[in-house]
Design a protein around this motif. Structure first.
Motif, PDB file in Angstrom:
ATOM      1  N   ASP A 829       0.830  -1.210   0.000  1.00  0.00           N
ATOM      2  CA  ASP A 829       0.000   0.000   0.000  1.00  0.00           C
ATOM      3  C   ASP A 829       0.859   1.252   0.000  1.00  0.00           C
ATOM      4  OD1 ASP A 829      -2.709   1.283   0.366  1.00  0.00           O
ATOM      5  OD2 ASP A 829      -1.691   2.010   2.186  1.00  0.00           O
ATOM      6  N   ARG A 830       1.931   1.235   0.763  1.00  0.00           N
ATOM      7  CA  ARG A 830       2.808   2.402   0.807  1.00  0.00           C
ATOM      8  C   ARG A 830       3.502   2.618  -0.531  1.00  0.00           C
ATOM      9  NH1 ARG A 830       7.221   2.147   5.409  1.00  0.00           N
ATOM     10  NH2 ARG A 830       5.305   2.169   6.671  1.00  0.00           N
ATOM     11  N   ALA A 831       3.911   1.540  -1.174  1.00  0.00           N
ATOM     12  CA  ALA A 831       4.576   1.660  -2.474  1.00  0.00           C
ATOM     13  C   ALA A 831       3.623   2.215  -3.527  1.00  0.00           C
ATOM     14  CB  ALA A 831       5.118   0.302  -2.905  1.00  0.00           C
ATOM     15  N   ALA A 832       2.354   1.815  -3.436  1.00  0.00           N
ATOM     16  CA  ALA A 832       1.385   2.289  -4.426  1.00  0.00           C
ATOM     17  C   ALA A 832       1.152   3.797  -4.303  1.00  0.00           C
ATOM     18  CB  ALA A 832       0.067   1.534  -4.258  1.00  0.00           C
ATOM     19  N   LYS A 833       1.275   4.347  -3.111  1.00  0.00           N
ATOM     20  CA  LYS A 833       1.007   5.775  -2.898  1.00  0.00           C
ATOM     21  C   LYS A 833       2.261   6.642  -3.039  1.00  0.00           C
ATOM     22  CE  LYS A 833      -2.741   4.741   0.352  1.00  0.00           C
ATOM     23  NZ  LYS A 833      -3.224   4.881   1.751  1.00  0.00           N
ATOM     24  N   GLN A 834       3.404   6.000  -3.273  1.00  0.00           N
ATOM     25  CA  GLN A 834       4.634   6.768  -3.229  1.00  0.00           C
ATOM     26  C   GLN A 834       4.759   7.752  -4.378  1.00  0.00           C
ATOM     27  OE1 GLN A 834       6.534   6.967  -0.724  1.00  0.00           O
ATOM     28  NE2 GLN A 834       7.983   8.388  -1.672  1.00  0.00           N
ATOM     29  N   LEU A 835       4.201   7.396  -5.545  1.00  0.00           N
ATOM     30  CA  LEU A 835       4.297   8.317  -6.670  1.00  0.00           C
ATOM     31  C   LEU A 835       3.569   9.620  -6.364  1.00  0.00           C
ATOM     32  CD1 LEU A 835       5.287   8.841  -9.508  1.00  0.00           C
ATOM     33  CD2 LEU A 835       3.216   7.752 -10.385  1.00  0.00           C
ATOM     34  N   GLY A 836       2.457   9.525  -5.668  1.00  0.00           N
ATOM     35  CA  GLY A 836       1.745  10.744  -5.285  1.00  0.00           C
ATOM     36  C   GLY A 836       2.560  11.593  -4.326  1.00  0.00           C
ATOM     37  N   ARG A 837       3.277  10.968  -3.424  1.00  0.00           N
ATOM     38  CA  ARG A 837       4.090  11.745  -2.482  1.00  0.00           C
ATOM     39  C   ARG A 837       5.213  12.447  -3.227  1.00  0.00           C
ATOM     40  NH1 ARG A 837       3.396  10.583   2.990  1.00  0.00           N
ATOM     41  NH2 ARG A 837       5.446  11.531   3.330  1.00  0.00           N
ATOM     42  N   VAL A 838       5.829  11.762  -4.170  1.00  0.00           N
ATOM     43  CA  VAL A 838       6.916  12.377  -4.935  1.00  0.00           C
ATOM     44  C   VAL A 838       6.377  13.540  -5.753  1.00  0.00           C
ATOM     45  CG1 VAL A 838       8.669  11.997  -6.699  1.00  0.00           C
ATOM     46  CG2 VAL A 838       8.206  10.220  -4.995  1.00  0.00           C
ATOM     47  N   THR A 839       5.196  13.329  -6.343  1.00  0.00           N
ATOM     48  CA  THR A 839       4.604  14.400  -7.142  1.00  0.00           C
ATOM     49  C   THR A 839       4.317  15.623  -6.285  1.00  0.00           C
ATOM     50  OG1 THR A 839       3.607  12.759  -8.591  1.00  0.00           O
ATOM     51  CG2 THR A 839       2.678  14.979  -8.645  1.00  0.00           C
ATOM     52  N   ALA A 840       3.797  15.387  -5.105  1.00  0.00           N
ATOM     53  CA  ALA A 840       3.501  16.505  -4.196  1.00  0.00           C
ATOM     54  C   ALA A 840       4.783  17.232  -3.810  1.00  0.00           C
ATOM     55  CB  ALA A 840       2.779  15.978  -2.951  1.00  0.00           C
ATOM     56  N   VAL A 853       1.993  19.725 -12.211  1.00  0.00           N
ATOM     57  CA  VAL A 853       2.199  18.327 -12.547  1.00  0.00           C
ATOM     58  C   VAL A 853       0.856  17.652 -12.687  1.00  0.00           C
ATOM     59  CG1 VAL A 853       3.224  16.163 -11.794  1.00  0.00           C
ATOM     60  CG2 VAL A 853       4.350  18.324 -11.310  1.00  0.00           C
ATOM     61  N   ARG A 854       0.640  17.027 -13.831  1.00  0.00           N
ATOM     62  CA  ARG A 854      -0.602  16.316 -14.038  1.00  0.00           C
ATOM     63  C   ARG A 854      -0.253  14.863 -14.325  1.00  0.00           C
ATOM     64  NH1 ARG A 854      -0.703  20.737 -17.076  1.00  0.00           N
ATOM     65  NH2 ARG A 854      -0.306  19.516 -18.967  1.00  0.00           N
ATOM     66  N   LEU A 855      -0.779  13.972 -13.517  1.00  0.00           N
ATOM     67  CA  LEU A 855      -0.483  12.552 -13.657  1.00  0.00           C
ATOM     68  C   LEU A 855      -1.758  11.809 -13.976  1.00  0.00           C
ATOM     69  CD1 LEU A 855       2.002  11.583 -10.841  1.00  0.00           C
ATOM     70  CD2 LEU A 855       2.350  11.486 -13.304  1.00  0.00           C
ATOM     71  N   SER A 856      -1.691  10.991 -14.964  1.00  0.00           N
ATOM     72  CA  SER A 856      -2.821  10.122 -15.278  1.00  0.00           C
ATOM     73  C   SER A 856      -2.748   8.872 -14.437  1.00  0.00           C
ATOM     74  CB  SER A 856      -2.793   9.746 -16.770  1.00  0.00           C
ATOM     75  OG  SER A 856      -1.656   8.948 -17.040  1.00  0.00           O
ATOM     76  N   LYS A 857      -3.846   8.160 -14.337  1.00  0.00           N
ATOM     77  CA  LYS A 857      -3.894   6.926 -13.571  1.00  0.00           C
ATOM     78  C   LYS A 857      -3.003   5.854 -14.178  1.00  0.00           C
ATOM     79  CE  LYS A 857      -6.780   7.654 -10.196  1.00  0.00           C
ATOM     80  NZ  LYS A 857      -6.428   7.415  -8.799  1.00  0.00           N
ATOM     81  N   ASN A 859      -0.049   6.045 -14.971  1.00  0.00           N
ATOM     82  CA  ASN A 859       1.322   6.119 -14.486  1.00  0.00           C
ATOM     83  C   ASN A 859       1.462   5.642 -13.047  1.00  0.00           C
ATOM     84  OD1 ASN A 859       2.413   7.096 -16.847  1.00  0.00           O
ATOM     85  ND2 ASN A 859       1.945   9.232 -16.315  1.00  0.00           N
ATOM     86  N   GLU A 860       0.377   5.223 -12.393  1.00  0.00           N
ATOM     87  CA  GLU A 860       0.445   4.740 -11.030  1.00  0.00           C
ATOM     88  C   GLU A 860       0.596   3.221 -11.042  1.00  0.00           C
ATOM     89  OE1 GLU A 860      -2.724   6.067  -8.645  1.00  0.00           O
ATOM     90  OE2 GLU A 860      -2.450   8.186  -9.141  1.00  0.00           O
ATOM     91  N   TRP A 861       1.375   2.676 -10.056  1.00  0.00           N
ATOM     92  CA  TRP A 861       1.590   1.221  -9.960  1.00  0.00           C
ATOM     93  C   TRP A 861       0.497   0.646  -9.053  1.00  0.00           C
ATOM     94  CZ3 TRP A 861       5.042  -0.843 -13.132  1.00  0.00           C
ATOM     95  CH2 TRP A 861       6.064  -0.028 -13.617  1.00  0.00           C
TER      96      TRP A 861
END
Length: 862
Positions: A829-840, A853-857, A859-861
Motif C-alpha cells: 500500500d505504501r509503495a502504491a502511494k509513493q508516486l503521489g508523495r513524490v509528485t507533491a 504536474v498532471r499525472l494520469s492513472k 502512471n500509477e503502480w
C-alpha cells in the motif's frame, strides 16, 4: 774391550727390563699421565675450535625434488667444508653436522652446523632456488623431565654398503613418521645429529691393513679346514671295506707307496676389492657419527620416541645396518645414557665433536637420504605452528575443518582472519561445502565479526538459526527474506536510489546502471542508447532524492519504479527537471532538452520491461518501493552486523534484484575509502550458489574478488562446478583465493581445482572421498599450507554447546525487527502511494512559473 762394553750394555738393558717389570705400575702411571695430558690439550683445542662454528637452516619449497647428482654434489660440499678449520684444530673438531630436529615448531627442521670457514661453501647449494639457506640462531632447550640418549654404529658386514633407498618416497619419510605424533605441549623433543668427517689417510690405511690381514687369515683358516676334511675323507676311504677288497684283488703290494696321495688346498688369493668392499677406493669415503636424543616431560614418551626412531633407521639396513651402541643385560641396556659413556656423549653433543666408532665408514652415496632436506615426496604432518588450532570466540581465527593427526588425535584447525582474503569452496550438492561455510560464519559471528550471507535457496537460515540464537548476538542480526513464505509475509525494504544514508550521487547512479547492464548484457557497443537513457533517468531521480533529504523529507524520495513516470509522463518529467535543474550539470540538462524529445517511444521499452517485471512481483515491489529503505549494507559493514539475505530464486526478475544487491555491496565496500584503513571493520560476504549469483552479475562478482581486499571486505564463495562460472569470475577467484576447498565430485568437476595443486592429490583421489571430507589449501604466515585432508565441521558436533533451539523463535522475530520487516500488505500500500508523495514534493518545491504536474492513472503502480 768392545765386547765387554756390549756385554755391559746388554746386562744393563736386562736389569732395566727387570726393574720395569718389578715396577710396572710406574710405567703405567707415566703412560697414563702422558695420555691424560695429551687428551686434555686436545680437548682444550677442540673446545676452542668449536667456538668457531656457524649454523645454517635449509628450508625447502613444496616442489623440491633433487636428483641423485645434486644430492651427491651436496655431500661433496659437506665433506670439503668439514676441513675448513685452523691448522691446530684436532680432528674431532673437523666435521660438519646435520641436525634433524622435531620440537613442534616444524615437522622436521633441517640444520647444518660446521666450521665458520666453510659458511660460504655451504651457503651455496646445488639445489637451486628450491631450497632457501639462511643463517640460523643457536638453539637453547629448556630442561625436560625425561631424556634418553643413543649412539648408533654400523653392524653386520661392515665392508658392505647400506641399503640403497630410493628417493621416492623420500628416505626421510620414516623419520618424519616417527616424530609425527610429537606434542610440544608435553615437552616432546627429538633430534638426530649426523656428523660427517673426511676419512684420515692413516686411519684408512690401518683399517685396510686390518681388513686384508683378517681376510688372509680367514682364507688360511678355510684352506686348513678344507685340508682337514680332505685328509679325513681319504682316511675314511682307505679304512673302508671296499677299498680293502680292492687291495686284495689287485697285484699291487700293500705298502705305503700304494696309499692315496692327498694334496692340501692352497689358500685362495685375496682380492683387495672383495676384501675391502666399499673401503677399496679413497674417493668420497667419510666417517660418520650418529647421535640421537629424545626428551619429554611425560614419562615413557621419550623412550617410545627413541624406539620409533630406531625402527625408522632400520629402513637403511642391508648387509650392514644401524644398530644402537651398548650392551644388553636382560631387560637393561647399558649405553649412552649410563656411565661410563654418558659424559663423552654429552661432550660430543654439546660441542659438536666427531669421534665415531671404528666401524662407521660410509661412502657419500650411502648418505643420499640424509644429506638433503625433505622433498616433495615426503608427507609432512600439519602442526599447530603450520595451521593454528581454532579457538571459539577468537576474532583472529577462521574455522576451516577438522584435522586428524597421524596418531589419531583430531583438532579443529583454522586460518588467520587477516590472511584469509578470499575463499572458494567447490563440491557436489550435499557434499558439505555449505555446512562448512556456515560453521565458519557462525564462528566468525560469535567472535564479533560482521558478515552477510547471501543464499538464494534460504536453506542456510533455518540451519544456522539455533546456533545464532544468543542474547548478545540478536541485536546484530537482520533477516532480509524475499521468499514470501506464509499468508502475509513480513518484508524488509531497500531503496537503491535512496540518498538518506549519505551516499555519493554518482556512485548510486553507477551501481544501478552497471547492475542493469550486467543482467541484460548491455555494453557501450551493443546498447549505447539504452545505457544513456537509463543513466540520465537515474541521475534525475537521485537528484530528486537528494533534494528531498536536504529538505528533511526523506519519505518523499523516488524509487526505481518511478523511472517509468519520468520517461513516459511529460508533466512529471517537466516538474522533476524544473525542481532539480540546478543540481544537474549542463551536459545532462542539455541532453534532456535537445536529445530526449527526439527519441521514439519504443526506445524506452528495453528499460521499462525489467522494471515492470519487478513491479509485477508483490515481494520485490514492496521491498524496492519504499522511499526510506532500511537495508544499508555499508552501515552493516561498519557496525559488524550479521545480515542474512535470501533472494526469492534465480529467474530473470530475481537475477536483476540480485545484481542490484551485488552491485550495491561493491559500491558500499568501495565507499569505505573515506575511512582510514586501521578503522575499517573486517566484513565477510558469503555467497552460496555462486552459479546463480554470477549469472546475474558476473562482472560485479569478479570485481569483488579483485578489489574488496583493499577495503577489508573478504568474499567467500561456494559453487558446485567451477567450470560453470563465467570466465572473469573464475579467473579472478582462482587467482586471488587465499583458501581453496573441494569436496568429492566428478573427476571432470574437481579437475580444475586439483590442477591448481599440481594434481596432488589427483582428481581420482578427490572424487572418491567420503561425504563431508575436504581437501583444502590455505595461506598461513604468507605461505601456502596444503592441500590438507580435512573433515568438514558439522554444526551439531562443533557448536553443540552453542545450540539454543528454544530461542530460535525469538531470534527470528529479532532478526525481522532489526530489518524493520513489515507485513506485505502494508508495504504494498505504501509503495502504491509513493508516486503521489513524490509528485507533491515536486509541486511544492518546483520553481515559480513551472507548469503544474498532471499525472494520469496509467502512471500509477496499482
Amino acid at each position: 774391550m768392545a765386547a765387554g762394553q756390549v756385554l755391559g750394555l746388554v746386562i744393563g738393558l736386562v736389569d732395566a727390563a727387570d726393574w720395569l717389570y718389578g715396577h710396572w705400575y710406574l710405567l703405567a702411571l707415566a703412560t697414563a699421565g702422558c695420555w691424560g695430558l695429551s687428551e686434555w690439550i686436545v680437548r682444550r683445542l677442540a673446545a676452542k675450535a668449536s667456538t668457531q662454528r656457524m649454523a645454517l637452516e635449509l628450508v625447502p619449497t613444496r616442489h623440491f625434488d633433487p636428483s641423485l647428482e645434486e644430492i651427491f654434489r651436496r655431500g661433496v660440499q659437506l665433506a670439503r667444508a668439514s676441513t675448513a678449520m685452523p691448522w691446530w684444530a684436532p680432528r674431532r673438531a673437523k666435521s660438519v653436522q646435520i641436525r634433524l630436529r622435531a620440537d613442534g615448531s616444524a615437522p622436521l627442521r633441517y640444520r647444518i652446523e660446521g666450521p665458520a670457514g666453510g659458511e660460504r661453501l655451504l651457503s651455496i647449494t646445488p639445489f637451486g632456488p628450491d631450497v632457501t639457506v639462511k643463517r640460523a640462531r643457536p638453539i637453547t632447550d629448556r630442561p625436560r623431565a625425561h631424556t634418553v640418549r643413543a649412539e648408533f654404529m654400523l653392524r653386520g658386514k661392515l665392508i658392505s654398503p647400506l641399503r640403497e633407498v630410493p628417493l621416492k618416497p623420500d628416505p626421510l619419510q620414516p623419520l618424519v613418521d616417527a616424530v609425527a605424533d610429537l606434542r610440544a605441549e608435553l615437552g616432546d623433543l627429538a633430534e638426530i645429529r649426523l656428523d660427517i668427517q673426511r676419512a684420515p689417510k692413516w686411519a684408512l690405511r690401518a683399517r685396510r691393513l686390518q681388513l686384508m690381514g683378517a681376510a688372509r687369515r680367514s682364507e688360511r683358516r678355510e684352506a686348513q679346514r678344507a685340508a682337514r676334511w680332505l685328509r679325513q675323507d681319504a682316511s675314511g676311504l682307505e679304512d673302508s671295506l671296499g677299498w680293502q677288497l680292492q687291495q686284495l684283488l689287485t697285484d699291487k703290494p700293500a705298502s705305503g707307496a700304494g696309499r692315496r696321495l692327498v694334496m692340501p688346498p692352497v689358500p685362495r688369493r685375496v682380492e683387495p676389492a672383495e676384501a675391502l668392499g666399499k673401503l677399496s677406493e679413497d674417493d668420497h669415503l667419510v666417517r660418520v657419527q650418529l647421535l640421537v636424543m629424545c626428551a619429554s616431560n611425560t614419562e615413557g614418551r621419550a623412550q617410545a620416541r627413541l624406539a620409533q626412531l630406531q625402527a625408522a633407521l632400520d629402513v637403511f639396513g642391508g648387509r650392514s645396518r644401524w644398530a644402537m651402541c651398548g650392551w644388553r643385560l636382560g631387560p637393561w641396556r647399558i649405553g649412552a645414557d649410563h656411565w661410563p659413556t654418558r659424559k663423552g656423549f654429552e661432550r660430543r653433543w654439546n660441542l659438536g665433536h666427531c669421534q665415531p666408532p671404528r666401524a662407521n665408514w660410509l661412502r657419500l652415496e650411502e648418505l643420499t637420504g640424509l644429506i638433503k632436506p625433505p622433498t616433495q615426496h615426503c608427507r609432512l604432518p600439519v602442526l599447530a605452528g603450520d595451521l593454528p588450532t581454532f579457538a571459539f570466540g577468537d576474532p583472529g581465527l577462521l574455522l576451516q575443518g577438522i584435522y586428524r593427526a597421524p596418531d589419531g588425535r583430531e583438532r579443529l584447525v583454522a586460518t588467520y582472519a587477516e590472511e584469509t582474503l578470499f575463499e572458494v569452496g567447490v563440491g557436489k550438492a550435499g557434499g558439505g561445502k555449505t555446512e562448512r561455510a556456515l560453521a565458519q560464519a557462525i564462528g566468525w559471528a560469535h567472535a564479533g565479526g560482521g558478515l552477510v550471507f547471501v543464499d538464494p535457496h534460504r536453506d542456510s537460515w533455518p540451519r544456522a538459526l539455533p546456533f545464532l540464537a544468543h542474547d548478545h548476538l540478536m541485536p546484530r542480526i537482520a533477516l532480509v527474506d524475499l521468499n514470501g513464505l506464509g499468508s502475509n509475509p513480513r518484508v524488509s525494504s531497500w531503496n537503491p536510489l535512496g540518498m538518506h544514508h549519505g551516499q555519493a550521487a554518482h556512485e548510486v547512479v553507477e551501481a544501478i546502471a552497471d547492475a542493469y547492464a550486467s543482467v541484460l548484457a548491455w555494453e557501450d557497443a551493443t546498447a549505447p542508447r539504452a545505457l544513456t537513457i537509463l543513466t540520465a533517468a537515474l541521475t534525475v531521480l537521485v537528484a530528486i532524492n537528494e533534494a528531498a533529504c536536504q529538505a528533511g523529507q526523506p519519505e518523499d524520495q523516488a524509487t526505481i519504479f518511478h523511472v517509468r513516470a519520468l520517461l513516459t509522463d511529460a508533466g512529471f518529467r517537466t516538474a522533476a527537471l524544473a525542481t532539480v535543474a540546478d543540481r544537474l550539470d549542463e551536459e545532462t540538462r542539455a541532453w534532456w532538452q535537445s536529445v530526449f524529445p527526439t527519441l521514439p517511444p519504443d526506445a524506452f521499452a528495453v528499460i521499462l520491461n525489467p522494471i515492470a517485471r519487478l513491479a509485477a512481483n508483490p515481494i520485490t515491489r514492496a521491498f524496492l518501493g519504499q522511499p526510506v529503505g532500511v537495508y544499508n549494507i555499508r552501515a552493516a559493514m561498519d557496525s559488524r552486523m550479521i545480515v542474512w539475505v535470501c533472494p526469492g530464486g534465480n529467474g530473470p526478475t530475481d537475477r536483476l534484484l540480485t545484481a542490484l544487491l551485488a552491485r550495491d555491496l561493491l559500491r558500499a565496500a568501495r565507499s569505505r575509502r573515506d575511512t582510514p584503513e586501521e578503522k575499517r571493520m573486517p566484513f565477510r560476504p558469503y555467497f552460496d550458489e555462486l552459479i546463480t549469483l554470477t549469472g546475474a552479475a558476473p562482472e560485479t562478482i569478479a570485481s569483488m574478488f579483485e578489489d574488496l581486499r583493499k577495503y577489508k571486505c573478504h568474499v567467500h564463495g561456494m559453487t558446485q562446478l567451477l567450470s560453470r562460472l563465467p570466465t572473469p569470475v573464475r579467473l579472478s577467484l582462482v587467482q586471488n583465493a587465499s583458501t581453496i576447498a573441494t569436496t568429492a565430485g566428478a573427476k571432470s568437476a574437481v579437475a580444475p581445482i586439483t590442477a591448481e595443486w599440481g594434481d596432488d592429490p589427483s582428481p581420482h583421489r578427490v572424487a572418491t572421498m567420503e561425504r563431508f571430507e575436504h581437501y583444502v589449501s590455505m595461506n598461513v604466515h604468507g605461505r601456502r599450507v596444503g592441500p590438507v585432508h580435512l573433515r568438514g565441521p558439522h554444526l551439531d558436533d562443533v557448536f553443540a554447546a552453542q545450540s539454543r533451539p528454544q530461542q530460535a523463535g525469538a531470534l527470528e522475530r529479532a532478526a525481522q525487527a532489526n530489518a524493520q520487516a513489515l507485513p506485505l500488505e502494508t508495504l504494498t500500500d505504501r509503495a502504491a502511494k509513493q508516486l503521489g508523495r513524490v509528485t507533491a514534493f515536486l509541486t511544492a518545491h518546483a520553481p515559480a512559473g513551472a507548469s503544474a504536474v498532471r499525472l494520469s492513472k496509467d502512471n500509477e503502480w496499482n
